[in-house]
Scaffold this motif. Sequence first.
Motif, short mmCIF file in Angstrom:
data_model
loop_
_atom_site.label_atom_id
_atom_site.label_comp_id
_atom_site.label_asym_id
_atom_site.label_seq_id
_atom_site.Cartn_x
_atom_site.Cartn_y
_atom_site.Cartn_z
N ARG A 202 0.82 -1.18 0.00
CA ARG A 202 0.03 -0.17 -0.02
C ARG A 202 0.73 1.16 -0.03
O ARG A 202 0.46 2.28 -0.59
CB ARG A 202 -1.01 0.00 1.24
CG ARG A 202 -1.83 1.01 1.25
CD ARG A 202 -3.02 0.80 2.52
NE ARG A 202 -3.22 2.11 2.99
CZ ARG A 202 -4.14 2.18 4.05
NH1 ARG A 202 -4.10 1.15 5.07
NH2 ARG A 202 -4.72 3.27 4.57
N GLN A 206 0.56 -0.15 -4.58
CA GLN A 206 0.61 -1.31 -5.33
C GLN A 206 -0.95 -1.97 -4.59
O GLN A 206 -0.79 -3.01 -3.87
CB GLN A 206 1.71 -2.47 -5.17
CG GLN A 206 3.00 -1.92 -5.90
CD GLN A 206 4.11 -2.41 -5.52
OE1 GLN A 206 4.24 -3.41 -4.41
NE2 GLN A 206 5.30 -2.23 -6.14
N TYR A 207 -1.86 -1.43 -4.96
CA TYR A 207 -3.14 -1.79 -4.34
C TYR A 207 -3.63 -3.12 -4.56
O TYR A 207 -4.19 -3.57 -3.59
CB TYR A 207 -4.23 -0.62 -4.41
CG TYR A 207 -3.57 0.79 -4.29
CD1 TYR A 207 -3.54 0.99 -3.10
CD2 TYR A 207 -3.53 1.70 -5.39
CE1 TYR A 207 -3.14 2.18 -2.55
CE2 TYR A 207 -2.97 2.83 -4.97
CZ TYR A 207 -2.90 3.53 -3.62
OH TYR A 207 -2.63 4.55 -3.14
N ASP A 208 -3.45 -3.71 -5.70
CA ASP A 208 -3.88 -5.08 -5.95
C ASP A 208 -3.08 -6.10 -4.86
O ASP A 208 -3.95 -6.92 -4.44
CB ASP A 208 -4.01 -5.46 -7.40
CG ASP A 208 -4.92 -4.67 -8.36
OD1 ASP A 208 -5.84 -4.22 -7.80
OD2 ASP A 208 -4.54 -4.81 -9.52
N GLN A 209 -1.71 -5.78 -4.83
CA GLN A 209 -0.98 -6.82 -4.16
C GLN A 209 -1.18 -6.49 -2.56
O GLN A 209 -1.30 -7.53 -2.00
CB GLN A 209 0.36 -6.31 -4.33
CG GLN A 209 0.80 -6.79 -5.88
CD GLN A 209 0.90 -5.68 -6.88
OE1 GLN A 209 0.15 -4.88 -6.71
NE2 GLN A 209 1.96 -5.59 -7.47
N HIS A 211 -4.06 -5.50 -1.43
CA HIS A 211 -5.45 -6.22 -1.07
C HIS A 211 -5.04 -7.78 -1.02
O HIS A 211 -5.80 -8.32 -0.07
CB HIS A 211 -6.49 -6.10 -2.52
CG HIS A 211 -7.70 -6.86 -2.13
ND1 HIS A 211 -9.07 -6.06 -2.02
CD2 HIS A 211 -8.04 -8.10 -2.34
CE1 HIS A 211 -9.96 -7.04 -1.92
NE2 HIS A 211 -9.38 -8.27 -2.12
N ALA A 212 -4.52 -8.39 -1.68
CA ALA A 212 -4.32 -9.86 -1.76
C ALA A 212 -3.64 -10.00 -0.37
O ALA A 212 -4.03 -11.14 0.21
CB ALA A 212 -3.45 -10.12 -2.88
N TYR A 235 -9.69 1.53 0.72
CA TYR A 235 -10.85 1.74 -0.38
C TYR A 235 -11.61 3.25 0.08
O TYR A 235 -11.96 3.75 -0.92
CB TYR A 235 -11.71 0.59 -0.40
CG TYR A 235 -11.24 -0.42 -1.04
CD1 TYR A 235 -10.72 -0.42 -2.47
CD2 TYR A 235 -10.80 -1.89 -0.44
CE1 TYR A 235 -10.25 -1.41 -2.92
CE2 TYR A 235 -10.45 -2.75 -1.09
CZ TYR A 235 -10.12 -2.60 -2.29
OH TYR A 235 -9.52 -3.77 -3.08
N ASN A 243 -16.41 -1.29 -2.15
CA ASN A 243 -15.60 -2.22 -1.24
C ASN A 243 -15.31 -1.57 0.01
O ASN A 243 -15.03 -2.47 0.98
CB ASN A 243 -14.12 -2.19 -2.21
CG ASN A 243 -14.06 -3.24 -3.18
OD1 ASN A 243 -14.25 -4.38 -2.80
ND2 ASN A 243 -13.66 -2.91 -4.21
#
Length: 453
Positions: A202, A206-209, A211-212, A235, A243
């Motif tokens: 974050r 790198q928001y997708d990573q 999130h995971a 979010y 979200n």
Amino acid sequence: MTYNIAPNANNISYQDTVINYLKKDGGHVMVLTDDQAFSTQLRLTLAKDLGLTSPGLFTALTDPRVVLQELQALLPGHPAPILFLERMINGQDLSFLVGQIKQAYSGLKIIILTNDVQRDRLMLLHEVGADNFIAKPVSINTLIEKMAFTIKPQSKLGQAIDFAKGLLAREQFEQALAASRKILEIKPGSAAAYLVMGDAHRGLSQYDQAHAAYEAAAAAADLYLAPLQRLAEMYQELDDKENQLHYLNKLDQISPLNVNRKVSLGEVHLALGHMDQAEDFFDKALTQMNREAVEGLSALSSRIAEIYADRDPQKAEKFLRNSLEVKGKYLSKSDIVVFNQLGISLRKQGRWRDSIIEYKRALKIAPDDANLYYNMGMAFAEGQDFIQAKANLLKALELDADIYKASAPIAFNFGAVFLQSREKQRAAQFFQTALHQEPGHASARLGLERSMF
């Protein structure tokens, strides 16, 4: 002959952690409680068990109104003190104070003192900043252990996690990512490692990573609020209302007493055009605030009643009734102890019939409470109705087969009722239990003799 038992290695390690914290690291222990027995136990643990007798290491407070100014005066010389904080003082719930103190003094560690362990309340306290919890009464070893774990992690894994968090605090996100991967090598599936990883991603946008990683942290540990909080915050920053709402709902399911979150849920629903849902959450927030105010008044009335309990049962009755009346529709199983106290207060006044009315009210809330049936049995016995007395004691035994073993007086009371009911063999068993617990119990010995003829 006596034998010296070698102290447990872990206990020595915990003691060393606390001693070093107070002697070498400029630590300080503060306690805010109206429980004089705990305050004394804590002071003696530091002085006698740990040898920490130097002045300036310990502060005891009883008034919540002065804690912030005391901390302000203390922190220049002791930047990271430990505060033992009583959850309830004089009927006032101090949950709000935890958040205030943590916001003002982030380096401070807070250990909550409580007589109960209600899950929802503990979840809320953890959320607003509590670092640890102690359910009283507590042993000296447990007290030292809790302090040690609050001061610093007691394992290599915990120290590695602390190191990674330090990298995050310095915004060294790439290094924090590398540190989190090393932690996962030590302990695969570590929720704390995934949380660090999510924070690092974050920080690098790198928001997708992120999130995971947060989802992995949440999956790795049940009831772990931190990753869900991070996802809701992330979010919100990204202005992704759907979200944000999803994760706020998850948090509310786990920790439903957080009033501010209910307001946030209402705010997000309003932004999404969900007018009815928004109003519903705003109403729930107000209801929760009212409930907490009511609980505070109820607890204060109960405390006053305890003071009157032996001196003036009529005054005790007045305040116990007030405790129950202010709760109104919010009565729950946690209030059964008040019903029991009220019943005992009425019996002390000779009003055994009135006490039975209160016990029956309580049974509508907690139909499986063995103590209520025991106390109702005693009320019937005081009214010489031994048929009903025995019936209620049998119900208490059905719900808790060992209830009579709690103390010699309780075992004796069971014996006396069964003797009056002409069940001498059963009565003898109860009298024997009373004598096993208290060999000098003269009434139990007399009862046993009578049950033999």
